[in-house]
Design a protein around this motif. Structure first.
Motif, PDB file in Angstrom:
ATOM      1  N   LEU A   1     -20.099 -66.200 -14.447  1.00 29.42           N
ATOM      2  CA  LEU A   1     -20.441 -65.994 -16.033  1.00 29.42           C
ATOM      3  C   LEU A   1     -19.918 -67.816 -16.736  1.00 29.42           C
ATOM      4  O   LEU A   1     -18.958 -67.688 -16.340  1.00 29.42           O
ATOM      5  N   GLY A   2     -19.701 -67.564 -17.731  1.00 34.26           N
ATOM      6  CA  GLY A   2     -19.527 -68.845 -18.023  1.00 34.26           C
ATOM      7  C   GLY A   2     -19.295 -68.773 -19.666  1.00 34.26           C
ATOM      8  O   GLY A   2     -19.330 -67.695 -20.781  1.00 34.26           O
ATOM      9  N   ALA A   3     -18.710 -69.008 -20.006  1.00 34.70           N
ATOM     10  CA  ALA A   3     -18.136 -69.658 -21.483  1.00 34.70           C
ATOM     11  C   ALA A   3     -17.934 -71.409 -22.120  1.00 34.70           C
ATOM     12  O   ALA A   3     -17.551 -71.967 -21.123  1.00 34.70           O
ATOM     13  N   MET A   4     -17.511 -71.639 -23.279  1.00 32.97           N
ATOM     14  CA  MET A   4     -17.723 -72.613 -23.574  1.00 32.97           C
ATOM     15  C   MET A   4     -16.183 -73.313 -23.717  1.00 32.97           C
ATOM     16  O   MET A   4     -15.390 -72.380 -23.147  1.00 32.97           O
ATOM     17  N   ILE A   5     -16.137 -74.244 -22.842  1.00 34.70           N
ATOM     18  CA  ILE A   5     -15.469 -75.026 -22.293  1.00 34.70           C
ATOM     19  C   ILE A   5     -13.893 -75.389 -23.916  1.00 34.70           C
ATOM     20  O   ILE A   5     -12.947 -74.907 -23.252  1.00 34.70           O
ATOM     21  N   SER A   6     -14.343 -75.379 -24.955  1.00 33.41           N
ATOM     22  CA  SER A   6     -13.346 -75.475 -26.093  1.00 33.41           C
ATOM     23  C   SER A   6     -12.465 -73.545 -26.547  1.00 33.41           C
ATOM     24  O   SER A   6     -11.334 -73.210 -26.041  1.00 33.41           O
ATOM     25  N   ASP A   7     -13.522 -72.526 -25.762  1.00 33.84           N
ATOM     26  CA  ASP A   7     -12.943 -70.913 -25.563  1.00 33.84           C
ATOM     27  C   ASP A   7     -11.651 -70.727 -23.968  1.00 33.84           C
ATOM     28  O   ASP A   7     -10.803 -70.290 -24.831  1.00 33.84           O
ATOM     29  N   PHE A   8     -12.003 -71.824 -23.452  1.00 28.04           N
ATOM     30  CA  PHE A   8     -11.145 -71.213 -22.378  1.00 28.04           C
ATOM     31  C   PHE A   8     -10.383 -72.225 -22.719  1.00 28.04           C
ATOM     32  O   PHE A   8      -8.554 -72.534 -22.365  1.00 28.04           O
ATOM     33  N   GLN A   9     -10.527 -73.644 -23.140  1.00 25.65           N
ATOM     34  CA  GLN A   9      -8.938 -74.101 -24.086  1.00 25.65           C
ATOM     35  C   GLN A   9      -7.724 -73.493 -24.391  1.00 25.65           C
ATOM     36  O   GLN A   9      -6.991 -73.899 -24.583  1.00 25.65           O
ATOM     37  N   ARG A  10      -9.176 -72.790 -25.363  1.00 28.71           N
ATOM     38  CA  ARG A  10      -7.861 -71.592 -26.727  1.00 28.71           C
ATOM     39  C   ARG A  10      -7.273 -71.075 -26.198  1.00 28.71           C
ATOM     40  O   ARG A  10      -6.267 -70.668 -26.131  1.00 28.71           O
ATOM     41  N   ARG A  11      -7.739 -70.068 -25.507  1.00 22.89           N
ATOM     42  CA  ARG A  11      -7.341 -68.885 -25.038  1.00 22.89           C
ATOM     43  C   ARG A  11      -6.646 -68.599 -23.631  1.00 22.89           C
ATOM     44  O   ARG A  11      -6.235 -67.699 -23.453  1.00 22.89           O
ATOM     45  N   ARG A  12      -7.132 -69.984 -22.934  1.00 23.27           N
ATOM     46  CA  ARG A  12      -5.932 -69.834 -21.626  1.00 23.27           C
ATOM     47  C   ARG A  12      -6.348 -69.168 -20.987  1.00 23.27           C
ATOM     48  O   ARG A  12      -5.765 -68.182 -20.294  1.00 23.27           O
ATOM     49  N   VAL A  13      -7.487 -69.444 -20.634  1.00 19.37           N
ATOM     50  CA  VAL A  13      -8.274 -67.525 -19.932  1.00 19.37           C
ATOM     51  C   VAL A  13      -8.498 -68.496 -18.029  1.00 19.37           C
ATOM     52  O   VAL A  13      -9.135 -69.527 -18.567  1.00 19.37           O
ATOM     53  N   ARG A  14      -8.219 -68.283 -16.776  1.00 15.15           N
ATOM     54  CA  ARG A  14      -8.832 -68.836 -15.632  1.00 15.15           C
ATOM     55  C   ARG A  14      -9.997 -68.376 -15.771  1.00 15.15           C
ATOM     56  O   ARG A  14     -10.439 -67.351 -16.030  1.00 15.15           O
ATOM     57  N   PRO A  15     -11.245 -68.909 -15.902  1.00 17.72           N
ATOM     58  CA  PRO A  15     -12.808 -68.683 -15.660  1.00 17.72           C
ATOM     59  C   PRO A  15     -12.433 -67.974 -14.224  1.00 17.72           C
ATOM     60  O   PRO A  15     -13.530 -66.009 -14.625  1.00 17.72           O
ATOM     61  N   HIS A  16     -11.989 -67.961 -12.588  1.00 20.08           N
ATOM     62  CA  HIS A  16     -12.060 -67.250 -11.877  1.00 20.08           C
ATOM     63  C   HIS A  16     -10.960 -65.734 -12.043  1.00 20.08           C
ATOM     64  O   HIS A  16     -11.566 -64.945 -11.400  1.00 20.08           O
ATOM     65  N   GLU A  17     -10.235 -65.472 -13.167  1.00 18.45           N
ATOM     66  CA  GLU A  17      -9.700 -64.374 -13.889  1.00 18.45           C
ATOM     67  C   GLU A  17     -10.348 -63.952 -14.197  1.00 18.45           C
ATOM     68  O   GLU A  17     -10.783 -62.466 -14.792  1.00 18.45           O
ATOM     69  N   LEU A  18     -10.949 -63.904 -15.326  1.00 14.50           N
ATOM     70  CA  LEU A  18     -12.267 -63.336 -16.224  1.00 14.50           C
ATOM     71  C   LEU A  18     -12.876 -62.970 -14.957  1.00 14.50           C
ATOM     72  O   LEU A  18     -13.323 -61.649 -15.277  1.00 14.50           O
ATOM     73  N   LEU A  19     -14.067 -63.938 -13.942  1.00 12.55           N
ATOM     74  CA  LEU A  19     -14.525 -62.966 -13.234  1.00 12.55           C
ATOM     75  C   LEU A  19     -14.629 -62.295 -12.364  1.00 12.55           C
ATOM     76  O   LEU A  19     -14.712 -61.119 -12.397  1.00 12.55           O
ATOM     77  N   GLU A  20     -12.816 -62.403 -12.082  1.00 14.06           N
ATOM     78  CA  GLU A  20     -11.984 -60.813 -11.007  1.00 14.06           C
ATOM     79  C   GLU A  20     -12.774 -59.655 -12.999  1.00 14.06           C
ATOM     80  O   GLU A  20     -12.518 -58.442 -11.736  1.00 14.06           O
ATOM     81  N   ARG A  21     -11.889 -60.090 -13.696  1.00 10.26           N
ATOM     82  CA  ARG A  21     -11.956 -58.659 -14.301  1.00 10.26           C
ATOM     83  C   ARG A  21     -13.173 -57.575 -14.816  1.00 10.26           C
ATOM     84  O   ARG A  21     -13.744 -57.069 -14.691  1.00 10.26           O
ATOM     85  N   PHE A  22     -14.308 -58.829 -14.946  1.00  8.03           N
ATOM     86  CA  PHE A  22     -15.967 -58.454 -14.740  1.00  8.03           C
ATOM     87  C   PHE A  22     -15.995 -57.817 -13.648  1.00  8.03           C
ATOM     88  O   PHE A  22     -16.375 -56.488 -13.853  1.00  8.03           O
ATOM     89  N   LYS A  23     -15.308 -58.381 -12.798  1.00  5.81           N
ATOM     90  CA  LYS A  23     -15.573 -57.302 -11.572  1.00  5.81           C
ATOM     91  C   LYS A  23     -15.208 -56.630 -11.253  1.00  5.81           C
ATOM     92  O   LYS A  23     -15.864 -55.296 -10.566  1.00  5.81           O
ATOM     93  N   GLN A  24     -14.720 -56.079 -12.135  1.00  8.20           N
ATOM     94  CA  GLN A  24     -13.080 -54.350 -12.011  1.00  8.20           C
ATOM     95  C   GLN A  24     -14.447 -53.670 -13.147  1.00  8.20           C
ATOM     96  O   GLN A  24     -13.477 -52.674 -13.580  1.00  8.20           O
ATOM     97  N   HIS A  25     -14.621 -54.366 -13.881  1.00  4.73           N
ATOM     98  CA  HIS A  25     -15.439 -53.225 -15.350  1.00  4.73           C
ATOM     99  C   HIS A  25     -15.699 -52.551 -14.261  1.00  4.73           C
ATOM    100  O   HIS A  25     -16.685 -52.359 -13.907  1.00  4.73           O
ATOM    101  N   PRO A  26     -15.467 -51.364 -15.546  1.00  3.59           N
ATOM    102  CA  PRO A  26     -15.831 -50.114 -14.585  1.00  3.59           C
ATOM    103  C   PRO A  26     -17.666 -49.926 -14.740  1.00  3.59           C
ATOM    104  O   PRO A  26     -18.155 -48.728 -13.699  1.00  3.59           O
ATOM    105  N   VAL A  27     -18.523 -50.229 -15.341  1.00  6.33           N
ATOM    106  CA  VAL A  27     -20.159 -49.994 -15.247  1.00  6.33           C
ATOM    107  C   VAL A  27     -20.204 -51.275 -14.477  1.00  6.33           C
ATOM    108  O   VAL A  27     -21.583 -51.160 -14.186  1.00  6.33           O
ATOM    109  N   VAL A  28     -18.814 -51.753 -14.172  1.00  7.06           N
ATOM    110  CA  VAL A  28     -20.126 -53.139 -13.113  1.00  7.06           C
ATOM    111  C   VAL A  28     -19.795 -53.143 -11.601  1.00  7.06           C
ATOM    112  O   VAL A  28     -20.334 -53.034 -10.987  1.00  7.06           O
ATOM    113  N   ALA A  29     -18.157 -52.738 -11.836  1.00  8.50           N
ATOM    114  CA  ALA A  29     -17.732 -52.633 -10.107  1.00  8.50           C
ATOM    115  C   ALA A  29     -18.135 -52.101  -8.669  1.00  8.50           C
ATOM    116  O   ALA A  29     -18.761 -52.049  -8.688  1.00  8.50           O
TER     117      ALA A  29
END
Lengths: 432, 119
Positions: A239-267
């Motif tokens: 997954l990818g998103a704008m760097i400005s969004d990662f800056q603002r939201r203080r979300v780690r890209p790899h945490e977002l990726l792990e969360r995505f992999k755990q999504h009930p329709v993705v898992a």
């Protein structure tokens, strides 16, 4: 005295290799400089490679190149926290030779492609970083400086295809550091699974491939998306998103990726897989308005370095290949005329304008800025549309008229009518 | 999945984890070292990354580099930013994302750094 070439190409990605291939084929003395141990060891994309652009250069390349699967199935899933609205197409047309697109792993593909350029006569130098362009007193680009001892090389023209990190262009004063709202960062894992599992899970036979793009909850509404692409014996999951969004939201890209992999329709799609490699790369998504100068006295700029990405269509490597070819054609003509001035090299921009490259970049010039300004596109609507559909598909004895009213109330609570109309207008403006 | 995950959600302390105002959407904590373990590196002796002026980091309240770096290269330790350059994926995000342009970012010397097997 530094060695002199007809052309120096900075960076062995799709744009640079294409340029080197086309120049060498025309008999020019060309050197392709790559910082990796091999072409491809630094290179990352999702990776869908469209066939047509490279087929024009090396007819039938897809019969011999190391490709993964030909894509017959393309889907777009709009995710809420617990659901997915799925849209897509599976077509027998894309199952027929010469095919439309392939999934690829760039480390293998780029190495193969660079070897084809070498066969045409290009000189490939690896493990060498180009640090800046050399100019004469008039400002004309006359070569490059590298991190090797006595590392200066001279040429009549330099093709800058250094990728998303435009360090050479910046060090040479040709562009400013890109803004965080024009650049995305993407992370990806290659996750291995047995062939049969992939083919059963995605309903594929043989080398057929499927690709899915995910919007909405997959990036927590940030401007970007997630993806799963099928390779032969692995999945590319990222997954990818704008760097400005990662800056603002203080979300780690790899945490977002792990969360995505755990999504009930993705898992279930990635279940049981073994991560084989983790990687990250930037994508220049600022589009037409964020592009650097495409040429000047003695140089041309191609591919990601020139910002040639159409994010909404998942296109980049095809634009890179076409721009590399057009840059090479321009330089070949310039060599015949013995004139590498900006005036002569302006033909490159004209060729890009006559092709889909600049036409598409121009058409989508508002897309990224508009979507960035309207966070509800990816932050509110994906959840809303899934909740509406859930309500409609849940059979619970409530009359349909009552359900329709409930859905309407739910929508209007999130977005009043005027806002809905405004969003629709801006969406229209963003894409058309 | 081999990747270690626990489901502690990182909420509170002004950290927004989801677009929902109630902050219900949690993010799993991830051990990035286990992810980086799958990636091949040829580390150089010296760092290709440097902080230009440590004072700027001290005064930077947001410190977004602690979050947006996909390899968690940057850590805030004892009043300064430390740089684990050996695990740098060379994406360049920190160079673009540092609000003060305070990161001196070069590529590793030719041949060094990350070596993707798949890409």
């Amino acid at each position: 005295m530094p060695e002199k070439f007809d052309v120096i190409v900075v960076g062995a990605g799709p744009a640079g290799i294409t340029a080197a291939y086309c120049l060498a084929r025309e008999g020019l003395k060309v050197i392709l400089i790559e910082r990796g141990e091999q072409p491809g060891t630094k290179n990352v994309m999702g990776g869908v490679l469209y066939r047509q652009m490279l087929d024009e250069i090396i007819p039938g390349f897809w019969k011999q190149a190391p490709l993964e699967r030909h894509v017959i199935d393309q889907q777009w899933w709009v995710l809420s926290e617990d659901s997915a609205l799925k849209v897509g197409q599976r077509t027998a047309v894309h199952d027929r030779e010469p095919y439309n697109a392939f999934t690829v792993l760039r480390a293998k593909f780029d190495r193969w492609y660079a070897a084809q350029a070498v066969k045409q006569g290009a000189l490939l130098i690896t493990e060498t970083v180009v640090t800046r362009l050399l100019r004469d007193t008039s400002g004309r680009v006359i070569g490059v400086e590298t991190d090797r001892p006595d590392g200066q090389l001279l040429a009549n023209a330099v093709i800058v295809s250094e990728g998303a990190n435009t360090l050479v262009l910046e060090a040479s004063g040709l562009r400013a550091r890109p803004r965080a709202d024009t650049m995305a960062v993407a992370v990806k894992e290659v996750i291995s699974l047995p062939r049969e599992v992939i083919e059963n899970r995605f309903q594929l036979q043989g080398d057929q491939g499927a690709v899915i793009e995910f919007f909405g909850d997959s990036t927590l509404g940030m401007v970007g998306n997630a993806f799963i692409y099928t390779n032969r014996e692995s999945l590319s999951v990222g997954l990818g998103a704008m760097i400005s969004d990662f800056q603002r939201r203080r979300v780690r890209p790899h945490e977002l990726l792990e969360r995505f992999k755990q999504h009930p329709v993705v898992a279930p799609l990635v279940a049981g897989g073994e991560p084989k490699e983790y990687m990250a790369h930037m994508i220049p998504e600022g589009g037409y308005e964020a592009m650097p100068p495409l040429y000047g006295d003695g140089f041309l700029v191609c591919g990601d370095a020139a910002g040639m990405v159409i994010a909404v269509h998942r296109e980049g490597s095809n634009l890179a290949i076409t721009s590399g070819r057009l840059a090479a054609e321009t330089v070949v003509e310039a060599a015949r005329a013995g004139d590498f001035s900006a005036r002569r090299l302006a033909a490159y921009r004209e060729k890009l304008q006559a092709s889909y490259v600049l036409q598409d970049l121009r058409q989508y010039r508002h897309t990224t800025p508009v979507i960035e300004k309207i966070p509800q596109f990816l932050g509110v609507y994906p959840s809303l549309v899934n909740r509406a559909l859930q309500e409609f598909l849940t059979v619970d004895g409530v009359p349909k008229k009552v359900k329709e009213k409930k859905i309407l109330r739910m929508i209007l609570k999130e977005r009043p009518v005027t806002a809905l109309i405004g969003d629709a207008w801006r969406a229209w403006r963003a894409f058309i | 999945m081999n990747t270690a995950v626990d489901t502690r959600s990182r909420t509170g302390e002004g950290v927004t984890t989801g677009y929902r105002p109630d902050g219900r959407t949690g993010l799993p904590a991830v051990d990035v070292q286990r992810k980086l373990f799958t990636t091949r590196f040829k580390a150089d002796k010296g760092s290709h990354l440097a902080i230009k002026d440590p004072e700027v980091c001290r005064d930077c309240e947001a410190k977004p580099c602690l979050y947006f770096c996909p390899a968690e290269v940057y850590k805030w330790e004892e009043g300064r930013i430390t740089i684990a350059f050996e695990g740098c994926l060379e994406c360049g995000t920190c160079r673009i994302g540092c609000p003060f342009g305070n990161i001196d970012w070069r590529y590793p010397r030719g041949g060094f750094g990350v070596q993707y097997k798949f890409g």
